[in-house]
Write a protein that holds these residues in place. Structure first.
Motif, PDB file in Angstrom:
ATOM      1  N   PRO A 258     -79.599 -41.241 -15.688  1.00 21.78           N
ATOM      2  CA  PRO A 258     -79.884 -41.563 -17.026  1.00 21.78           C
ATOM      3  C   PRO A 258     -78.884 -40.411 -17.864  1.00 21.78           C
ATOM      4  O   PRO A 258     -78.703 -41.217 -19.250  1.00 21.78           O
ATOM      5  CB  PRO A 258     -81.429 -41.183 -17.406  1.00 21.78           C
ATOM      6  N   ALA A 259     -78.340 -39.495 -17.572  1.00 21.43           N
ATOM      7  CA  ALA A 259     -77.575 -38.549 -18.059  1.00 21.43           C
ATOM      8  C   ALA A 259     -76.066 -39.184 -18.292  1.00 21.43           C
ATOM      9  O   ALA A 259     -75.263 -38.679 -19.167  1.00 21.43           O
ATOM     10  CB  ALA A 259     -77.820 -37.115 -18.068  1.00 21.43           C
ATOM     11  N   GLY A 260     -75.948 -39.880 -17.384  1.00 20.66           N
ATOM     12  CA  GLY A 260     -74.371 -40.563 -17.228  1.00 20.66           C
ATOM     13  C   GLY A 260     -74.030 -40.077 -16.001  1.00 20.66           C
ATOM     14  O   GLY A 260     -74.467 -38.908 -15.408  1.00 20.66           O
ATOM     15  N   THR A 261     -73.075 -41.155 -15.421  1.00 17.39           N
ATOM     16  CA  THR A 261     -72.740 -41.109 -13.866  1.00 17.39           C
ATOM     17  C   THR A 261     -71.958 -39.787 -13.433  1.00 17.39           C
ATOM     18  O   THR A 261     -72.269 -39.305 -12.400  1.00 17.39           O
ATOM     19  CB  THR A 261     -71.751 -42.369 -13.626  1.00 17.39           C
ATOM     20  N   TYR A 262     -71.250 -39.251 -14.513  1.00 14.27           N
ATOM     21  CA  TYR A 262     -70.555 -38.180 -14.050  1.00 14.27           C
ATOM     22  C   TYR A 262     -71.196 -36.884 -14.758  1.00 14.27           C
ATOM     23  O   TYR A 262     -70.246 -35.885 -15.052  1.00 14.27           O
ATOM     24  CB  TYR A 262     -69.191 -38.225 -14.814  1.00 14.27           C
ATOM     25  N   GLN A 263     -72.407 -36.584 -14.769  1.00  9.32           N
ATOM     26  CA  GLN A 263     -73.163 -35.620 -15.718  1.00  9.32           C
ATOM     27  C   GLN A 263     -73.883 -34.586 -14.373  1.00  9.32           C
ATOM     28  O   GLN A 263     -74.499 -33.617 -14.927  1.00  9.32           O
ATOM     29  CB  GLN A 263     -74.036 -36.024 -16.721  1.00  9.32           C
ATOM     30  N   TYR A 264     -73.734 -34.795 -13.304  1.00  2.68           N
ATOM     31  CA  TYR A 264     -74.578 -34.142 -12.291  1.00  2.68           C
ATOM     32  C   TYR A 264     -73.463 -33.282 -11.416  1.00  2.68           C
ATOM     33  O   TYR A 264     -73.963 -33.079 -10.116  1.00  2.68           O
ATOM     34  CB  TYR A 264     -75.195 -35.105 -11.417  1.00  2.68           C
ATOM     35  N   TYR A 265     -72.505 -32.653 -12.030  1.00  9.57           N
ATOM     36  CA  TYR A 265     -71.662 -31.640 -11.633  1.00  9.57           C
ATOM     37  C   TYR A 265     -72.311 -30.374 -11.462  1.00  9.57           C
ATOM     38  O   TYR A 265     -73.550 -30.157 -11.830  1.00  9.57           O
ATOM     39  CB  TYR A 265     -70.440 -31.753 -12.150  1.00  9.57           C
ATOM     40  N   GLY A 266     -71.815 -29.486 -10.473  1.00  6.70           N
ATOM     41  CA  GLY A 266     -72.314 -28.234 -10.352  1.00  6.70           C
ATOM     42  C   GLY A 266     -72.579 -27.346 -11.490  1.00  6.70           C
ATOM     43  O   GLY A 266     -71.651 -27.100 -12.165  1.00  6.70           O
ATOM     44  N   ARG A 267     -73.716 -26.536 -11.857  1.00  2.00           N
ATOM     45  CA  ARG A 267     -74.223 -25.733 -12.802  1.00  2.00           C
ATOM     46  C   ARG A 267     -74.958 -24.679 -12.243  1.00  2.00           C
ATOM     47  O   ARG A 267     -75.632 -24.632 -11.217  1.00  2.00           O
ATOM     48  CB  ARG A 267     -74.765 -26.305 -13.755  1.00  2.00           C
ATOM     49  N   ILE A 272     -75.861 -25.978  -8.598  1.00  3.67           N
ATOM     50  CA  ILE A 272     -76.670 -27.246  -8.112  1.00  3.67           C
ATOM     51  C   ILE A 272     -75.971 -28.339  -8.684  1.00  3.67           C
ATOM     52  O   ILE A 272     -75.380 -28.525  -9.899  1.00  3.67           O
ATOM     53  CB  ILE A 272     -78.054 -27.097  -8.930  1.00  3.67           C
ATOM     54  N   SER A 273     -75.783 -29.641  -7.886  1.00  6.05           N
ATOM     55  CA  SER A 273     -75.304 -30.611  -8.195  1.00  6.05           C
ATOM     56  C   SER A 273     -75.955 -31.966  -7.313  1.00  6.05           C
ATOM     57  O   SER A 273     -76.909 -31.607  -6.770  1.00  6.05           O
ATOM     58  CB  SER A 273     -73.828 -30.793  -7.752  1.00  6.05           C
ATOM     59  N   TRP A 274     -75.581 -33.231  -8.021  1.00  6.19           N
ATOM     60  CA  TRP A 274     -76.138 -34.231  -7.475  1.00  6.19           C
ATOM     61  C   TRP A 274     -77.317 -34.733  -8.421  1.00  6.19           C
ATOM     62  O   TRP A 274     -78.326 -33.882  -8.576  1.00  6.19           O
ATOM     63  CB  TRP A 274     -76.438 -34.448  -5.987  1.00  6.19           C
ATOM     64  N   ASN A 275     -77.550 -36.128  -8.693  1.00  2.81           N
ATOM     65  CA  ASN A 275     -78.673 -36.491  -9.431  1.00  2.81           C
ATOM     66  C   ASN A 275     -79.976 -36.088  -8.794  1.00  2.81           C
ATOM     67  O   ASN A 275     -80.961 -35.636  -9.253  1.00  2.81           O
ATOM     68  CB  ASN A 275     -78.506 -37.713  -9.621  1.00  2.81           C
ATOM     69  N   LEU A 289     -84.871 -32.320 -15.921  1.00  2.00           N
ATOM     70  CA  LEU A 289     -83.331 -32.155 -15.556  1.00  2.00           C
ATOM     71  C   LEU A 289     -82.681 -33.334 -15.347  1.00  2.00           C
ATOM     72  O   LEU A 289     -81.438 -33.423 -15.513  1.00  2.00           O
ATOM     73  CB  LEU A 289     -83.256 -30.951 -14.464  1.00  2.00           C
ATOM     74  N   LEU A 290     -83.153 -34.277 -15.030  1.00  2.00           N
ATOM     75  CA  LEU A 290     -82.539 -35.543 -14.643  1.00  2.00           C
ATOM     76  C   LEU A 290     -82.030 -36.174 -15.882  1.00  2.00           C
ATOM     77  O   LEU A 290     -80.842 -36.715 -16.048  1.00  2.00           O
ATOM     78  CB  LEU A 290     -83.417 -36.557 -14.042  1.00  2.00           C
ATOM     79  N   ASP A 291     -82.704 -36.041 -16.860  1.00  2.00           N
ATOM     80  CA  ASP A 291     -82.276 -36.637 -18.337  1.00  2.00           C
ATOM     81  C   ASP A 291     -81.442 -35.671 -19.096  1.00  2.00           C
ATOM     82  O   ASP A 291     -80.588 -35.887 -19.842  1.00  2.00           O
ATOM     83  CB  ASP A 291     -83.461 -37.037 -19.063  1.00  2.00           C
ATOM     84  N   ASN A 292     -81.604 -34.403 -18.962  1.00  2.00           N
ATOM     85  CA  ASN A 292     -80.857 -33.129 -19.674  1.00  2.00           C
ATOM     86  C   ASN A 292     -80.364 -32.234 -18.498  1.00  2.00           C
ATOM     87  O   ASN A 292     -80.905 -30.799 -18.608  1.00  2.00           O
ATOM     88  CB  ASN A 292     -81.959 -32.520 -20.253  1.00  2.00           C
ATOM     89  N   PRO A 293     -79.407 -32.486 -17.509  1.00  4.06           N
ATOM     90  CA  PRO A 293     -79.073 -31.473 -16.568  1.00  4.06           C
ATOM     91  C   PRO A 293     -78.385 -30.365 -17.161  1.00  4.06           C
ATOM     92  O   PRO A 293     -78.287 -29.560 -16.549  1.00  4.06           O
ATOM     93  CB  PRO A 293     -78.093 -32.444 -15.600  1.00  4.06           C
ATOM     94  N   ASP A 294     -77.702 -30.597 -18.418  1.00  2.45           N
ATOM     95  CA  ASP A 294     -77.157 -29.243 -19.157  1.00  2.45           C
ATOM     96  C   ASP A 294     -78.039 -28.303 -19.331  1.00  2.45           C
ATOM     97  O   ASP A 294     -77.562 -27.165 -19.701  1.00  2.45           O
ATOM     98  CB  ASP A 294     -76.208 -29.411 -20.118  1.00  2.45           C
ATOM     99  N   GLN A 295     -79.280 -28.347 -19.439  1.00  2.36           N
ATOM    100  CA  GLN A 295     -80.339 -27.343 -19.673  1.00  2.36           C
ATOM    101  C   GLN A 295     -79.929 -25.977 -18.460  1.00  2.36           C
ATOM    102  O   GLN A 295     -80.138 -24.897 -18.821  1.00  2.36           O
ATOM    103  CB  GLN A 295     -81.737 -27.640 -19.450  1.00  2.36           C
ATOM    104  N   VAL A 296     -79.420 -26.545 -17.454  1.00  2.00           N
ATOM    105  CA  VAL A 296     -79.078 -25.585 -16.176  1.00  2.00           C
ATOM    106  C   VAL A 296     -77.813 -24.707 -16.750  1.00  2.00           C
ATOM    107  O   VAL A 296     -77.772 -23.663 -16.490  1.00  2.00           O
ATOM    108  CB  VAL A 296     -78.640 -26.283 -14.971  1.00  2.00           C
TER     109      VAL A 296
END
Length: 376
Positions: A258-267, A272-275, A289-296
Motif C-alpha cells: 500500500p505504500a507503493g511498489t518501490y517503498q520497501y527498500y532497506g532501512r 529491513i526490506s521487503w513488504n 509499518l506496511l502503510d508507513n515504512p518510512d517510520q523506520v
C-alpha cells in the motif's frame, strides 16, 4: 566512510536472505507475564522515543497531569519506585484518575494513599500494569513531548514500554544495558545523529532477553555481535536508508504494497526490506509499518526495534536466529548466516571478514573474548 560501494551491493542481496526469514507472529517479545517488582530506586522513567515520565510544570497540585517530556534531569522526572508498587515524584504518587478502569482514563498526580489506583506492576515486556484496572500505562497515540499519559488495554506496543530507574521494567534498558553510552560512542564515532543511544535503550524494553541472557560474557558477546552486524549494514551507523532505492521489494502477498511498489527498500540498523518484513515487524511491534515504512527511517526507537525484531526472529537460510546463535554457543558466524547468507561459504569472504573484524573490535571495547566459530 567504509562500505560506500559494497553497501549498495550488500543491501540488495541481503534481502534475499530476509525473504526466507518471514515470521508472521504478532507480539514477539511482548509477553505480559508479571515479573518481580523492581527494586526501590530513584531516577528517570524513560519510554517511547526516549522521552521521560514527567510531572507537568513540577507541580504538586492534586490531579496535576503526568506527561511524557524531553528528559531534563529535573525533580519533576525523579521517580522513586516504592516497595508497595507505587511510583512517587515530588512527594506524590502516579495515580489513575478516579481509580478508573476504562481505556483513555487519564493518569495524574495524587496524594499517596496505597489504593489500587496507585499500584504499578512491571511486566517482562517493559509495560507497567495497573492491576486495579487491568490496563497498562500508555503514551497515548505514540505522542510526543507534552502528551499526558493514560491507561489502555495492554498491547505490548512500544508506547507502553517503560524503563524504570536502574533498568527495571524493561530488562536490558537504561543502566542495565551492558554497553554504556561512552562505549557506544566509541564504537560509532561518525554515526548519524538519528541513531541515538537513547533510541536503542528504549527499543530494548521490547526485547528484555537481549544482552541479559546467560553469563556476563554471553551478554556482552551478544551485544557486540548485534552492533557489529549493525556497523557493517550501515557503514558505521551512517546510513539510515538503503543507497540504491530502485529495487522492487514488493512480493506478491494478500496485503500488497500500500505504500507503493518501490517503498520497501532497506532501512534502519539492519536495513529491513521487503513488504512482508515490514508487515511482520509492524504486527510484532504494534506499529503500522506496511502503510508507513518510512517510520523506520524517521523514529529512532522504531528503527532500533525493527533491527531487534529481526535479531530475535530472522533465520535466513541458517535455521537459527541471531539471538539464539549467541546465547546457545553457535558463535558469531551463525549471525552472519542469519542476516546475509550470501556472504557465507565463500560467497563474499571480504564482507564476511569485515563483520568479524567489527565483532572482534567491539568485544575488545567491552572487555570480553569473542569466542569461537566466528566465520560462516
Amino acid at each position: 566512510m567504509k562500505h560506500l560501494k559494497t553497501l549498495i551491493h550488500n543491501a540488495r542481496h541481503r534481502t534475499l536472505a530476509l525473504f526466507g526469514a518471514l515470521v508472521l507472529v504478532a507480539g514477539i517479545g511482548m509477553s505480559t507475564a508479571s515479573v518481580a517488582q523492581a527494586a526501590s530506586g530513584t531516577g528517570q522513567i524513560t519510554g517511547y522515543q526516549g522521552l521521560c515520565l514527567d510531572d507537568r510544570s513540577a507541580s504538586t497540585a492534586q490531579f496535576n497531569p503526568i506527561q511524557v517530556y524531553t528528559c531534563n534531569g529535573t525533580g519533576a522526572q525523579q521517580w522513586t519506585v516504592g516497595s508497595n508498587g507505587s511510583l512517587q515524584v515530588l512527594g506524590n504518587c502516579l495515580d489513575v484518575n478516579g481509580a478508573g478502569t476504562a481505556n483513555g482514563t487519564k493518569v495524574d498526580l495524587y496524594t499517596c494513599n496505597g489504593t489500587g489506583a496507585q499500584v504499578w506492576q512491571p511486566q517482562s515486556n517493559g509495560a507497567l500494569l495497573n492491576p486495579n484496572s487491568g490496563k497498562c500505562l500508555d503514551d497515548t497515540g505514540f505522542g510526543g513531548s507534552g502528551t499526558q499519559v493514560q491507561i489502555w488495554a495492554c498491547a505490548g506496543s512500544a508506547n507502553q514500554s517503560w524503563n524504570l530507574p536502574g533498568g527495571g521494567g524493561g530488562g536490558g534498558g537504561g543502566g542495565g544495558f551492558v554497553v554504556s553510552q561512552a562505549q557506544f560512542n566509541q564504537m560509532f564515532p561518525n554515526r548519524n545523529s538519528f541513531y541515538t543511544y537513547s533510541g536503542l535503550v528504549t527499543a530494548l524494553n521490547s526485547y528484555p532477553a537481549f544482552a541479559t541472557t546467560g553469563s556476563a560474557t554471553t551478554q556482552r558477546q551478544e551485544a557486540a555481535a548485534f552492533l557489529a552486524n549493525v556497523d557493517h549494514e550501515t557503514g558505521g551507523l551512517v546510513y539510515i536508508r538503503e543507497i540504491d532505492q530502485s529495487g522492487n521489494y514488493c512480493a506478491s502477498e494478500s496485503y500488497g504494497c500500500p505504500a507503493g511498489t518501490y517503498q520497501y527498500y532497506g532501512r534502519g540498523p539492519l536495513q529491513i526490506s521487503w513488504n512482508f518484513n515490514y508487515y511482520a515487524a509492524g504486527n510484532a511491534l504494534g506499529i503500522d509499518l506496511l502503510d508507513n515504512p518510512d517510520q523506520v527511517a524517521t523514529n529512532a526507537a522504531i528503527s532500533w526495534q525493527t533491527a531487534l525484531w529481526y535479531w530475535f526472529t530472522g533465520t535466513g537460510n541458517g535455521g537459527v536466529t541471531s539471538h539464539n546463535a549467541m546465547v546457545n554457543g553457535n558463535g558469531f558466524g551463525a549471525t552472519i548466516r542469519a542476516i546475509n547468507d550470501i556472504e557465507c561459504n565463500g560467497g563474499n569472504t571480504a564482507e564476511m571478514q569485515d563483520r568479524v573484524n567489527d565483532y572482534q573490535s567491539f568485544t575488545s571495547i567491552l572487555g570480553v573474548s569473542p569466542g569461537g566459530n566466528l566465520t560462516c
